[in-house]
Write a protein that holds these residues in place. Structure first.
Motif, PDB file in Angstrom:
ATOM      1  N   MET A   1      -9.120   4.836  12.666  1.00 30.17           N
ATOM      2  CA  MET A   1      -9.512   4.230  11.387  1.00 30.17           C
ATOM      3  C   MET A   1     -10.786   3.427  11.638  1.00 30.17           C
ATOM      4  O   MET A   1     -10.749   2.238  11.974  1.00 30.17           O
ATOM      5  N   LEU A   2     -11.930   4.073  11.489  1.00 29.75           N
ATOM      6  CA  LEU A   2     -13.199   3.507  11.935  1.00 29.75           C
ATOM      7  C   LEU A   2     -13.747   2.436  11.005  1.00 29.75           C
ATOM      8  O   LEU A   2     -14.756   1.803  11.326  1.00 29.75           O
ATOM      9  N   ARG A   3     -13.135   2.235   9.832  1.00 31.51           N
ATOM     10  CA  ARG A   3     -13.610   1.204   8.899  1.00 31.51           C
ATOM     11  C   ARG A   3     -12.571   0.134   8.602  1.00 31.51           C
ATOM     12  O   ARG A   3     -12.851  -0.812   7.876  1.00 31.51           O
ATOM     13  N   LEU A   4     -11.407   0.282   9.143  1.00 33.23           N
ATOM     14  CA  LEU A   4     -10.335  -0.680   8.857  1.00 33.23           C
ATOM     15  C   LEU A   4     -10.608  -2.000   9.555  1.00 33.23           C
ATOM     16  O   LEU A   4     -10.769  -2.054  10.775  1.00 33.23           O
ATOM     17  N   THR A   5     -10.663  -3.093   8.774  1.00 34.24           N
ATOM     18  CA  THR A   5     -10.955  -4.406   9.338  1.00 34.24           C
ATOM     19  C   THR A   5      -9.786  -5.382   9.210  1.00 34.24           C
ATOM     20  O   THR A   5      -9.716  -6.336   9.983  1.00 34.24           O
ATOM     21  N   ARG A   6      -8.874  -5.157   8.256  1.00 37.33           N
ATOM     22  CA  ARG A   6      -7.788  -6.125   8.117  1.00 37.33           C
ATOM     23  C   ARG A   6      -6.538  -5.465   7.527  1.00 37.33           C
ATOM     24  O   ARG A   6      -6.621  -4.455   6.819  1.00 37.33           O
ATOM     25  N   ILE A   7      -5.416  -6.069   7.830  1.00 34.82           N
ATOM     26  CA  ILE A   7      -4.125  -5.660   7.287  1.00 34.82           C
ATOM     27  C   ILE A   7      -3.530  -6.884   6.619  1.00 34.82           C
ATOM     28  O   ILE A   7      -3.251  -7.888   7.280  1.00 34.82           O
ATOM     29  N   ASP A   8      -3.360  -6.823   5.321  1.00 31.13           N
ATOM     30  CA  ASP A   8      -2.955  -7.986   4.540  1.00 31.13           C
ATOM     31  C   ASP A   8      -1.443  -8.196   4.557  1.00 31.13           C
ATOM     32  O   ASP A   8      -0.670  -7.344   5.022  1.00 31.13           O
ATOM     33  N   ALA A   9      -1.053  -9.340   4.015  1.00 33.06           N
ATOM     34  CA  ALA A   9       0.369  -9.659   3.889  1.00 33.06           C
ATOM     35  C   ALA A   9       1.061  -8.629   3.008  1.00 33.06           C
ATOM     36  O   ALA A   9       0.493  -8.140   2.028  1.00 33.06           O
ATOM     37  N   TYR A  10       2.288  -8.278   3.388  1.00 35.79           N
ATOM     38  CA  TYR A  10       3.160  -7.360   2.650  1.00 35.79           C
ATOM     39  C   TYR A  10       2.618  -5.933   2.592  1.00 35.79           C
ATOM     40  O   TYR A  10       3.032  -5.128   1.758  1.00 35.79           O
ATOM     41  N   ALA A  11       1.664  -5.592   3.464  1.00 33.71           N
ATOM     42  CA  ALA A  11       1.080  -4.244   3.456  1.00 33.71           C
ATOM     43  C   ALA A  11       2.155  -3.173   3.605  1.00 33.71           C
ATOM     44  O   ALA A  11       2.084  -2.102   3.003  1.00 33.71           O
ATOM     45  N   PHE A  12       3.180  -3.454   4.429  1.00 32.53           N
ATOM     46  CA  PHE A  12       4.248  -2.487   4.669  1.00 32.53           C
ATOM     47  C   PHE A  12       5.548  -2.929   4.013  1.00 32.53           C
ATOM     48  O   PHE A  12       6.644  -2.542   4.443  1.00 32.53           O
ATOM     49  N   GLY A  13       5.423  -3.686   2.974  1.00 29.00           N
ATOM     50  CA  GLY A  13       6.578  -4.335   2.351  1.00 29.00           C
ATOM     51  C   GLY A  13       7.620  -3.407   1.783  1.00 29.00           C
ATOM     52  O   GLY A  13       8.766  -3.823   1.581  1.00 29.00           O
ATOM     53  N   ASP A  14       7.258  -2.135   1.495  1.00 30.87           N
ATOM     54  CA  ASP A  14       8.233  -1.211   0.911  1.00 30.87           C
ATOM     55  C   ASP A  14       8.854  -0.263   1.932  1.00 30.87           C
ATOM     56  O   ASP A  14       9.739   0.521   1.585  1.00 30.87           O
ATOM     57  N   LEU A  15       8.427  -0.326   3.169  1.00 29.57           N
ATOM     58  CA  LEU A  15       8.891   0.638   4.177  1.00 29.57           C
ATOM     59  C   LEU A  15      10.154   0.131   4.859  1.00 29.57           C
ATOM     60  O   LEU A  15      10.164  -0.199   6.042  1.00 29.57           O
ATOM     61  N   MET A  16      11.222   0.106   4.120  1.00 31.91           N
ATOM     62  CA  MET A  16      12.445  -0.539   4.576  1.00 31.91           C
ATOM     63  C   MET A  16      13.121   0.192   5.737  1.00 31.91           C
ATOM     64  O   MET A  16      13.905  -0.400   6.469  1.00 31.91           O
ATOM     65  N   ARG A  17      12.825   1.488   5.928  1.00 25.10           N
ATOM     66  CA  ARG A  17      13.479   2.241   6.999  1.00 25.10           C
ATOM     67  C   ARG A  17      12.493   2.688   8.072  1.00 25.10           C
ATOM     68  O   ARG A  17      12.780   3.607   8.844  1.00 25.10           O
TER      69      ARG A  17
ATOM     70  N   SER B   1       0.818  -1.219   0.000  1.00 21.95           N
ATOM     71  CA  SER B   1       0.000   0.000   0.000  1.00 21.95           C
ATOM     72  C   SER B   1       0.848   1.264   0.000  1.00 21.95           C
ATOM     73  O   SER B   1       0.378   2.322  -0.407  1.00 21.95           O
ATOM     74  N   PHE B   2       2.096   1.161   0.468  1.00 18.66           N
ATOM     75  CA  PHE B   2       2.954   2.337   0.566  1.00 18.66           C
ATOM     76  C   PHE B   2       4.137   2.205  -0.389  1.00 18.66           C
ATOM     77  O   PHE B   2       5.280   2.494  -0.030  1.00 18.66           O
ATOM     78  N   GLY B   3       3.832   1.765  -1.578  1.00 17.53           N
ATOM     79  CA  GLY B   3       4.858   1.506  -2.578  1.00 17.53           C
ATOM     80  C   GLY B   3       5.762   2.692  -2.848  1.00 17.53           C
ATOM     81  O   GLY B   3       5.293   3.802  -3.098  1.00 17.53           O
ATOM     82  N   GLY B   4       7.052   2.458  -2.804  1.00 16.49           N
ATOM     83  CA  GLY B   4       8.033   3.477  -3.155  1.00 16.49           C
ATOM     84  C   GLY B   4       8.497   4.350  -2.019  1.00 16.49           C
ATOM     85  O   GLY B   4       9.481   5.082  -2.164  1.00 16.49           O
TER      86      GLY B   4
END
Length: 475
Positions: free
Chosen positions: A278-294, A263-266
């Motif tokens: 986040m009143l509607r957030l129900t799930r966080i999928d695999a690799y959601a933060f996969g690009d946030l290396m730092r 979701s946070f590509g680049g």
């Protein structure tokens, strides 16, 4: 007497005319009507150090109007008119000044900003117009402010901003537009602010952001808030333009239902990510933060409907055996998180963890938390929410044998099924009984022969009832 009054009027007129000339005598200076802030309404420190540090304090003085051509003595570099009732300013409100650095007109009743009212304040660095009633802003409202580094126009009634409004703010570093009923942003709004470092776009009713809103020259923009808008997905395409500079991002209060893979590509340089309310957030999928290396800090708070956090949310690819992203600071509190995957993060390497006030299900999936050595256990999971017989218990006080994931016993399932059958049979019997009673009451059971009738005769206190046949029908 009339001659005396006429002479006085003539004298006043002559003096007024003389006041326009350079030879106006000093002994008539008392006729000058310009507002003297320090003598009339405000507090002006006389000590030179305090004068430079604190400036002129006109806060909460019930000022309704700033007279045109107001002079700010050079010794004062700051002036605050906050919390008054000033309704308007004009192009000639402020006399030229080469010393005023900070001007605060927040929490007043300004309804508009005309063209170039601050242009004579040559070195003005900070301008605060927060919490007014501004609905109209002239395209040249901030003209002449080439040295301005901080501008706050938040908490107003601005519905649109001209594309060229920030054109002369070439030194701007901090811009706050938040909490205005602004539904659309022009793509070129920031193209003349290459030094911008902090940008607040909170609560603007934004449903989307132009793909090229963050232009290529914003190479110094480090902090962006898009909190409390109406975004349904992370605007990753738009934010990608800040891939080299963005360090802090706040997306709280938006309408995301899930955070999907990458979701946070680049945004490989991002350090802090905030996701609150986040009143509607129900799930966080695999690799959601996969690009946030730092990534160093991530905050989840007040997420009432979260159901699942995939154990690979901080993995970069499916081939990674361990998380690729390891934030030092992890907060997931005041939410409805039920369980915590053991391999979500390397918990022992985190500097700070906050997990209080979630709806923890104390079962076999949480046994690993209880088994952590006390010296390494930073996961303060305090109260169990489920199952009901463990509700209110601290996890550390629950016995290992009670942390089970057993399915409901077969006997219990059979008893439940038997109960359902009995309830259905009872309902059917009740309906049948009611139907029989209705038939009986209305004479639909044991009917009389056709033509029969009841004869009722009453005499005194005696009532006689006889059943007779209609003899006419037999004839």
């Amino acid at each position: 007497m009339s001659g005396v009054w006429q002479s006085l009027v003539v004298l006043v007129v002559v003096v007024a005319m003389a006041g326009q000339s350079e030879g106006f005598p000093k002994w008539l200076a008392w006729l000058d009507t310009k507002m003297d802030l320090c003598k009339e309404v405000c507090e002006c420190p006389e000590d030179l150090v305090l004068a430079e540090r604190q400036g002129i304090d006109c806060v909460d003085r019930n000022i309704t109007y700033i007279q045109g051509g107001i002079d700010i003595p050079k010794v004062y570099t700051k002036v605050s008119f906050a919390r008054n009732h000033i309704k308007s300013i004009a192009a000639d409100t402020f006399s030229p000044s080469s010393s005023l650095v900070s001007l605060d007109i927040s929490e007043n009743d300004l309804e508009s900003v005309p063209g170039r009212p601050f242009a004579e304040l040559y070195i003005l660095s900070s301008l605060n117009l927060r919490s007014n009633l501004i609905s109209s802003v002239d395209p040249e409202a901030f003209g002449g402010l080439q040295n301005l580094t901080q501008l706050d126009i938040s908490y107003n009634r601005i519905t649109s901003l001209p594309k060229e409004i920030f054109e002369e703010l070439t030194s701007l570093q901090e811009l706050n537009i938040g909490f205005n009923p602004l539904e659309k942003l022009d793509e070129g709004l920031l193209q003349h602010t290459p030094d911008l470092r902090r940008l607040d776009l909170s609560k603007l009713h934004l449903k989307s952001i132009p793909a090229n809103f963050f232009v290529a020259n914003l190479t110094k923009l480090e902090t962006v808030s898009l909190a409390y808008n109406q975004l349904k997905v992370v605007p990753s395409r738009t934010l990608h333009g800040l891939s080299s500079s963005l360090l802090n991002l706040d997306l709280s209060g938006n309408l995301f239902t899930s955070l999907s893979a990458y979701s946070f590509g680049g945004l490989s340089n991002l350090r802090t990510l905030t996701l609150e309310q986040m009143l509607r957030l129900t799930r966080i999928d695999a690799y959601a933060f996969g690009d946030l290396m730092r990534l160093e800090k991530i905050v989840f708070r007040y997420i009432p409907w979260i159901e699942k956090v995939d154990r690979r949310a901080f993995h970069k690819t499916e081939n990674d055996e361990e998380p690729s992203i390891i934030p030092f600071d992890f907060t997931f509190s005041y939410s409805s998180l039920h369980t915590l995957p053991e391999d979500l993060l390397p918990w022992n390497h985190l500097h700070y963890v906050s997990l209080e006030f979630n709806h923890w299900r104390c079962d076999c999936n949480m046994l690993w938390v209880k088994m952590l050595p006390s010296s390494e256990n930073r996961l303060e999971i305090r109260w169990c929410h489920e199952p009901s017989h463990l509700r209110g218990y601290r996890l550390v006080h629950v016995k290992d044998k009670d942390l089970t994931c057993n399915a409901a016993p077969a006997a219990t399932q059979g008893a439940f099924g038997f109960l359902v059958v009995v309830m259905i049979a009872g309902l059917s019997a009740s309906l049948a009984t009611i139907s029989l009673l209705v038939y009986w009451q209305r004479g639909w059971v044991c009917r009389r022969p056709p033509g029969a009738y009841t004869a009722v005769r009453r005499s005194g206190s005696t009532i006689t009832i006889t059943e007779e046949m209609d003899t006419t029908s037999e004839a």
